[in-house]
Design a protein around this motif. Structure first.
Motif, mmCIF file in Angstrom:
data_model
loop_
_atom_site.group_PDB
_atom_site.id
_atom_site.type_symbol
_atom_site.label_atom_id
_atom_site.label_comp_id
_atom_site.label_asym_id
_atom_site.label_seq_id
_atom_site.Cartn_x
_atom_site.Cartn_y
_atom_site.Cartn_z
ATOM 1 N N UNK A 255 -51.135 -48.779 42.296
ATOM 2 C CA UNK A 255 -51.680 -49.486 41.514
ATOM 3 C C UNK A 255 -52.386 -49.456 40.623
ATOM 4 N N UNK A 256 -53.308 -51.008 39.654
ATOM 5 C CA UNK A 256 -54.268 -50.819 38.825
ATOM 6 C C UNK A 256 -54.750 -51.762 39.058
ATOM 7 N N UNK A 257 -55.396 -52.600 39.560
ATOM 8 C CA UNK A 257 -55.296 -54.397 39.542
ATOM 9 C C UNK A 257 -57.093 -55.206 38.739
ATOM 10 N N UNK A 258 -57.166 -55.025 37.710
ATOM 11 C CA UNK A 258 -57.921 -54.749 36.667
ATOM 12 C C UNK A 258 -58.803 -56.421 37.537
ATOM 13 N N UNK A 259 -60.632 -56.305 37.778
ATOM 14 C CA UNK A 259 -61.138 -56.904 38.072
ATOM 15 C C UNK A 259 -62.426 -57.415 37.396
ATOM 16 N N UNK A 260 -62.062 -56.701 36.120
ATOM 17 C CA UNK A 260 -63.637 -57.474 35.059
ATOM 18 C C UNK A 260 -64.354 -56.182 35.505
ATOM 19 N N UNK A 261 -65.195 -56.337 34.011
ATOM 20 C CA UNK A 261 -66.820 -55.497 34.138
ATOM 21 C C UNK A 261 -66.171 -54.115 34.008
ATOM 22 N N UNK A 262 -64.946 -53.595 34.002
ATOM 23 C CA UNK A 262 -64.781 -52.119 33.871
ATOM 24 C C UNK A 262 -64.912 -51.659 35.390
ATOM 25 N N UNK A 263 -64.394 -52.703 35.989
ATOM 26 C CA UNK A 263 -64.415 -52.703 37.538
ATOM 27 C C UNK A 263 -62.619 -52.825 37.476
ATOM 28 N N UNK A 264 -62.243 -51.995 38.762
ATOM 29 C CA UNK A 264 -60.984 -51.778 39.077
ATOM 30 C C UNK A 264 -60.641 -51.576 40.581
ATOM 31 N N UNK A 265 -59.578 -52.542 41.389
ATOM 32 C CA UNK A 265 -58.657 -52.102 42.246
ATOM 33 C C UNK A 265 -57.520 -51.196 41.905
#
Ligand code: FAD
Length: 447
Positions: A255-265
């Motif tokens: 998975x790719x979950x975006x968290x904002x500011x180009x940061x991804x879980x």
């Protein structure tokens, strides 16, 4: 470098004072979503529960950090939506990638919020509602007698104490022969102490199962899934959650979950199978490389990948049968759904059901039933999907190698049925649809 999504933690939830050698109505062990929701529910009902966790908060928990449907409903019921929305990232959709050019987008609301922040918001709310929190590690040693300064006291002496009455005056039915005393340690000093309680909820997740080897459990199920995640920074054009059903992970996904500011879980995980050894970190590395190639950019780990276990299928619902007043909630019980997950929401819900069962026992709503009987019945009724048998069968069949390949090829890659998989994942379609005669013939004889 640890991921810094926000430094604005709510009030620091650390040790709120000792709970030593005390008699309690209700003790909850483990301050993850399951333990916190049960303690919060009980505090709001007027009880005075104590909650212990071996970690000082805020603490990290290896997770995809996506709180969806059921979890959001529970947060709303606790009036926590604003706090969580303000700190997190709102999602409206999820994209299921079933092959390179084969994807479906579904409307699906969720919030992405690192567990370090999320769990701390929950705990702070619980403490503000009257939950007594203390940093203590449960050792797994549990006695049906009172322990005073390391010496056992016969259970009957406890009846002469004032124990059993919470600060609000609700009486926990008089302490007596059904009390338990648990051994706990201060994680820093390793100083041992004891807590005696009438009702206990154990919600320790599934990362430290050694405690259960000291208890008299029945068919205690190990974790059945493993997953790995890290926080990655890259200029990927991804604004909603993406799931990738890669054949090497099946049954499982990345998975790719975006968290904002180009940061991804970013993470991947799958079922633990005897027939395969998954190298999750390698899978994740390859997945990151493929994603960078796809979006023609590079990136860096802000927090390197870590692995953790999951337990699904309600596999430990009856494991503490021999302790009528102790119940398991959250992933120690196996609350996560096989295949479709949703662990945070399921843990929150099972915690509330555990709390409701204790409330029902104390108020004598079902005088002829034990705590674990009420709890088991309600979990079966409210949490297991109506198509649970088909769900389990589907899960089981996916673990048989030849069938797994067959299903992957014919169903996951079929242009005829991507919506079926999406609907099964969102629990709109029952998995037995796939095993109808019509569909079996279709997958066998048509491309
Ligand atoms: C890689 C990964 C990704 C995931 N992604 C998602 C996702 O995106 N969305 C989702 O909904 N679910 C996800 N999950 C599942 C989710 O993390 C779990 O379902 C959820 O955390 C279970 O909550 P819990 O309260 O049962 O246990 P936990 O969250 O594990 O909490 C258990 C608590 O018990 C404490 N504890 C443990 N042992 C002791 C002890 N002996 N004494 C005292 N305290 C103790 C721990 O410190 C911890 O605070 C993911 C899981 C993994 C591994």
């Amino acid at each position: 470098m640890a991921v810094q999504v926000s430094n604005n933690y709510p009030k620091q939830a650390t040790d709120c004072g000792p709970i030593l050698n005390q008699y309690l109505d209700i003790l909850i062990i483990g301050a993850g979503p399951a333990g916190i929701s049960s303690s919060l529910y009980l505090a709001e009902k007027g009880y005075s529960p104590a909650l212990i966790d071996e970690a000082e908060f805020p603490r990290d928990k290896v997770c995809g950090d996506a709180i969806s449907g059921e979890g959001l409903r529970v947060l709303k019921s606790f009036g926590l939506m604003d706090a969580v929305e303000q700190s997190g990232r709102k999602y409206n959709k999820k994209e299921l990638n079933l092959g390179l050019d084969n994807f479906i987008t579904m409307e699906n609301k969720a919030i992405g919020l690192p567990r370090k922040v999320f769990d701390n918001i929950l705990l702070t709310r619980a403490i503000n509602s009257g939950v007594r929190f203390s940093v203590k590690r449960f050792t797994g040693r549990i006695y049906s007698k009172t322990i005073h300064n390391g010496m056992e006291t016969p259970a009957k002496e406890k009846n002469s104490t004032k124990a059993g009455r919470s600060s609000t005056g609700k009486k926990a039915d008089g302490f007596g022969n059904n009390d338990y005393t648990v051994e706990v340690l201060c994680p820093k000093t390793l100083q041992k102490s004891f807590i005696t309680a009438r009702y206990i909820i154990i919600a320790t997740g599934c990362q430290s199962d050694t405690v259960f080897s000291r208890m008299d459990t029945e068919k205690f199920a190990k974790p059945d899934q493993a997953a790995c995640r890290g926080y990655y920074r890259a200029a990927w054009p991804v604004s909603e959650r993406k799931y990738f059903f890669l054949q090497e992970l099946n049954p499982g996904y990345s998975w790719i979950f975006p968290l904002g500011n180009d940061v991804f879980n970013v993470g991947c995980g799958g079922k633990i199978l005897k027939v395969r050894k998954l190298n999750l970190k390698q899978c994740l590395d390859e997945f990151i490389q493929a994603t960078n190639k796809r979006y023609t950019c590079g990136g860096e780990w802000l927090q390197p990948p870590q692995s953790a276990f999951l337990r699904t299928n309600f596999s430990n619902l009856k494991a503490l049968k021999k302790y009528p007043n102790i119940i398991l909630a959250g992933e120690s019980m196996g609350s996560t759904y096989p295949f479709s997950g949703g662990g945070i929401g399921k843990a929150l819900t099972s915690g509330i059901i555990a709390a409701q069962a204790i409330d029902a026992i104390i108020l004598r709503k079902s005088p002829h039933k034990t705590l674990s009987e009420i709890y088991t019945e309600t979990i079966n009724k409210k949490m297991k999907p109506s198509y649970y048998t088909a769900f389990t069968l589907w899960n089981h069949l996916l673990t048989q190698t030849p069938l797994e390949k067959f299903i992957y090829k014919r169903v996951f890659k079929s242009h005829r049925s991507p919506d079926v998989i999406a609907n099964i994942l969102s629990k709109k379609t029952t998995p037995d649809y796939l095993f109808s005669l019509k569909n079996i013939l279709k997958y066998l004889f048509f491309k």
